[in-house]
Design an enzyme around this catalytic site. Sequence first.
Site, short mmCIF file in Angstrom:
data_model
loop_
_atom_site.label_atom_id
_atom_site.label_comp_id
_atom_site.label_asym_id
_atom_site.label_seq_id
_atom_site.Cartn_x
_atom_site.Cartn_y
_atom_site.Cartn_z
N HIS A 418 0.82 -1.21 0.00
CA HIS A 418 0.00 0.00 0.00
C HIS A 418 0.85 1.26 0.00
CE1 HIS A 418 0.87 0.81 4.27
NE2 HIS A 418 0.64 -0.48 4.51
N CYS A 434 3.52 -4.67 6.73
CA CYS A 434 3.11 -4.42 5.35
C CYS A 434 4.28 -3.88 4.52
CB CYS A 434 1.95 -3.43 5.31
SG CYS A 434 0.37 -4.14 5.82
#
Length: 498
Positions: A418, A434
């Site tokens: 992301h 992440c």
Amino acid sequence: MNPIKGRFKNHLDEEMVHLHKNLYINRSDPMYYEKVIRYLDPRSPEAHYKLGQKFEAKGIVDKAIFHYKECRKTYPSPFYFASASAIRGLEGNGKGAESLPVSDFPIIYKSSSTSPRLWKIILFMILLLSVFLWGLLWGKDSITRTVSAFQLWGVGKEITYEVVDMPYIIYLTKDKPHKEIENDLYNKALDLAKTNPGQNIWLYGIASNGQNPDKKLVPLTDETQKVKAFVVAQYNSAQDQTVKIRFINTDFGKLTLAEAGANLVRTALEAYISDNGTPPDKLDKLVADYPQNYLSFIPQEIQSGSNQIVGKYDGDGGWVFDPLAKQYSDMFYPNTVENPNSHRANFERYRVVVGKSDHSLQLLAGSTLLMEKQVGLGADDATPVGSFSVLDRVKEPQGKHPNVYGSSALGMGAIALHGTNDPASIGSNLSLGCIRMTNADIEELYPFIPKGTVVFIRDNNHTGLTAATAQWNPQVFVPLGTRLPNESAKNKVFHWLG
């Protein structure tokens, strides 16, 4: 290797082979036999025989002989004698032929002083006859004494000398005449052989960028440098009568822009069929609103500048989509006339490879590198290593805190790839697990990651891949004036690690 078995019949079942858990390979995959050896059976005689044929057809003799010999290690097999015949043909006719270096397989020298097999058999039969006659003359007890005292004639010996590979880099001016480059490599190889007799000398010629103008040799310490070589020389003074020099076509294996566009859609089609069991009747179903947004758009076909879809090939531009075809290369392909005999290029699926050691992310189509970006990763090694499928493609994703996932995200279960509003974290290990990119980079990457794309996270990312074509420009694929899907998840809150 068993085909897929399940409750619902898939039209591609016959082409898929189940390896392990949720891992399958397609029989039409150009890398099928390499994957059989890597993931299923490293001793598979069929796979080694087929790879031997493949490298023999390409003229890569060393690799062909290696795989044929691996095939012969399994006996009996349907390929045993065929591989033996192929080895005799290559070793009998390949002397002096140029071949691509295969540094992964050590070259050995063998000498044998064993007696000929037929002669041994004759001697053995004479001995058996002698024992039988002694038994007739002296009775049962005499036979027992004779056999117990019997000694074999002797055991042969086989001597193996392992050879050391000595790889070097030599910087050369690429636009010099080939004859001058050949002479430089030839002279350097002979000089090294004088001080290192019997060793394998490898010279990897890399285009000079101002380094080493006097052509001094540099020992090769980084294996990834090999892929930059445009010429390779190999010589062993104890074995070779010639210095083998091979010029490498650095453009070989690169996708054309038309193939890149076709494989983008094929990757999405593969994921759609995996989720739904059958292909869509119309390609519009790939470009639906979230969560069915397998793609953000149907790309333009580069040569015609059109993304119209037709059901039958006529050469008028755009794409051909045939949902009844068994192969992805026949299901979706360019509708152009420039090269009508090869308009169905091989399917090379899109994938992403993340290297933790250098914080790199690569977008690949088959073996062609299309895009490379820097990423941020998890603190305390929180980003896991493994392979993950893209399950969600989301614009403006919402989390527990505002803007925690940046402008776009590709969800992969517990973690996501992301954007971030903290660009200083790129190249560092600051996330909870992440993979972070700048918002600008994730916006450039996002349209080229179909739903179902596999993301490989590795400790090191030394892929040695073909570089992207200089023509690569993601924007040329985006059609103008086309309705784009709504890829926001509205009020859904995501709980990725962040």
